[in-house]
Design an enzyme around this catalytic site. Structure first.
Site, short mmCIF file in Angstrom:
data_model
loop_
_atom_site.label_atom_id
_atom_site.label_comp_id
_atom_site.label_asym_id
_atom_site.label_seq_id
_atom_site.Cartn_x
_atom_site.Cartn_y
_atom_site.Cartn_z
N ARG A 119 -74.12 71.24 22.81
CA ARG A 119 -73.35 70.97 21.61
C ARG A 119 -73.86 71.91 20.52
O ARG A 119 -75.03 72.31 20.52
CB ARG A 119 -73.52 69.53 21.15
CG ARG A 119 -73.10 68.48 22.16
CD ARG A 119 -73.39 67.08 21.65
NE ARG A 119 -72.96 66.03 22.56
CZ ARG A 119 -73.73 65.48 23.50
NH1 ARG A 119 -75.01 65.88 23.63
NH2 ARG A 119 -73.26 64.54 24.29
N LYS A 169 -77.49 63.21 21.79
CA LYS A 169 -77.06 62.03 21.05
C LYS A 169 -77.93 60.84 21.39
O LYS A 169 -78.31 60.64 22.54
CB LYS A 169 -75.59 61.71 21.38
CG LYS A 169 -74.58 62.71 20.81
CD LYS A 169 -73.17 62.27 21.10
CE LYS A 169 -72.15 63.21 20.46
NZ LYS A 169 -70.76 62.77 20.74
N HIS A 225 -67.29 74.04 20.67
CA HIS A 225 -67.32 72.95 21.63
C HIS A 225 -66.53 73.30 22.89
O HIS A 225 -66.82 72.76 23.97
CB HIS A 225 -66.77 71.67 21.00
CG HIS A 225 -67.29 70.42 21.65
ND1 HIS A 225 -68.62 70.06 21.60
CD2 HIS A 225 -66.67 69.46 22.38
CE1 HIS A 225 -68.81 68.93 22.26
NE2 HIS A 225 -67.64 68.55 22.76
N ARG A 255 -68.75 74.49 25.60
CA ARG A 255 -69.38 73.40 26.36
C ARG A 255 -68.41 72.88 27.43
O ARG A 255 -68.81 72.65 28.57
CB ARG A 255 -69.78 72.30 25.39
CG ARG A 255 -70.36 71.03 26.02
CD ARG A 255 -70.88 70.13 24.92
NE ARG A 255 -71.02 68.73 25.31
CZ ARG A 255 -72.12 68.22 25.87
NH1 ARG A 255 -73.15 69.00 26.13
NH2 ARG A 255 -72.18 66.92 26.16
N HIS A 279 -74.31 63.24 29.19
CA HIS A 279 -73.37 62.14 29.01
C HIS A 279 -74.01 60.82 29.44
O HIS A 279 -74.62 60.74 30.51
CB HIS A 279 -72.11 62.36 29.84
CG HIS A 279 -71.21 63.42 29.29
ND1 HIS A 279 -70.25 64.06 30.05
CD2 HIS A 279 -71.12 63.95 28.04
CE1 HIS A 279 -69.61 64.93 29.30
NE2 HIS A 279 -70.11 64.88 28.08
N TYR A 281 -63.44 66.04 33.28
CA TYR A 281 -63.37 67.43 33.72
C TYR A 281 -62.68 67.57 35.07
O TYR A 281 -62.22 68.65 35.42
CB TYR A 281 -64.78 68.04 33.76
CG TYR A 281 -65.36 68.18 32.37
CD1 TYR A 281 -64.90 69.18 31.51
CD2 TYR A 281 -66.31 67.29 31.91
CE1 TYR A 281 -65.39 69.29 30.23
CE2 TYR A 281 -66.81 67.40 30.62
CZ TYR A 281 -66.35 68.39 29.78
OH TYR A 281 -66.83 68.50 28.50
#
Length: 310
Positions: free
Chosen positions: A162, A188, A255, A258, A281, A290
């Protein structure tokens, strides 16, 4: 009290007591206004408090169906229902209405957008060619800015980071030639992950550090024109300027690199669980988006190649 007055009272309450932002107040006012307009059209008169208190789920479903027919997305209609829920519950507290209409209502299912990746060629070209774009700030040396942008965007595509993760790196974390082949990233929620670093990424980082000059280990790796940590908006503008000159699509953003990293790994046969770990994730369902991208690519290839596709 008619509907317009009730709406005005609701917006005043949002601003004065909830301290809602001007953007939220504007959006909620528009959403409630859409409902009142729908009810006026279909009931033949502007609704008053009594009419609002008599709303049923079928009335709101009719409103959402009308909005869908007008082209409103699931996300838009879900947001509108949230605004209407807040409005009717406010009227219930302030004027004693029973919010029957929203008690059993379920909003439209939000469909996560399919990630939009770049082609392999375009993604590689960003890192190679973005150094040719020059910022307009006179305080920034062209060769300094070019080396930094090449390093940053090569890192984003090469490691699937990110933009916040890349710009959060310090000098001491810089992946350099001859060092450990992985990079530890804090993503995150403070979750850490380890990603491998390609030689081309290490070379770009090393070239940037030669332009940047020495620094303490805890100093920001990527600096802006004033010697502070690079602002994401500056990086986004650099890619925006490049994509216009290179003729790339509008979804070519930091982004998107990514997304491209993950999509190209999946197309190359990488395991979905491995991609989940590399991206950081928390849920596999996020990574599974994806597979939709890869399926779309397979269909596009089929349409171009199959003799009976047309």
């Amino acid at each position: 009290m008619n509907g317009a007055a009730a709406r005005a009272e609701f917006l005043t309450w949002l601003a004065a007591e909830r301290r809602a932002s001007p953007h939220t107040i504007e959006a909620y006012g528009r959403d409630v206004g859409d409902l009142l307009g729908f009810l006026t059209l279909h009931q033949g008169a502007e609704p008053d408090l009594a009419a609002l208190g008599e709303l049923r789920p079928a009335d709101l479903r009719g409103f959402l169906a009308a909005r869908a027919k007008e082209g409103a997305s699931n996300s838009t209609r879900a947001r509108q229902l949230a605004a209407i829920r807040s409005f009717l519950r406010f009227l219930a507290r302030r004027h004693g209405l029973a919010p029957v209409a929203v008690a059993a209502m379920r909003g439209p299912k939000r469909v996560a957008p399919v990630p939009r990746a770049l082609s392999r060629g375009d993604a590689r070209a960003v890192g190679k060619e973005i150094g040719e774009i020059r910022h307009t700030e006179r305080t920034e040396r062209p060769d300094y800015q070019a080396a930094r942008d090449v390093a940053l965007f090569t890192l984003l595509y090469g490691c699937g980071l990110r933009i916040s993760e890349a710009l959060g790196l310090s000098v001491g974390e810089a992946p350099l030639p001859g060092q450990d082949s992985s990079l530890r990233i804090t993503g995150k929620g403070g979750k850490q992950r380890v990603v491998p670093v390609l030689p081309v990424v290490r070379a770009a980082i090393a070239d940037w550090l030669r332009h940047r000059g020495p620094g303490e280990a805890d100093e920001p790796l990527f600096l802006g024109a004033r010697g502070k940590r690079l602002d994401p908006a500056v990086a986004q503008k650099a890619l925006r300027d490049y994509r216009r000159l290179a003729g790339l699509p509008e979804h070519a953003t930091p982004h998107a690199l990514r997304h491209s990293f993950a999509t190209h790994l999946l197309a190359g046969g990488a395991d979905l669980r491995a991609i989940q770990e590399l991206l950081g994730h928390a849920s596999l369902s996020t990574t599974q988006r994806y597979t939709s991208v890869d399926a779309e690519g397979l269909l596009a290839t089929w349409r171009l190649a199959h003799p009976r596709a047309d």
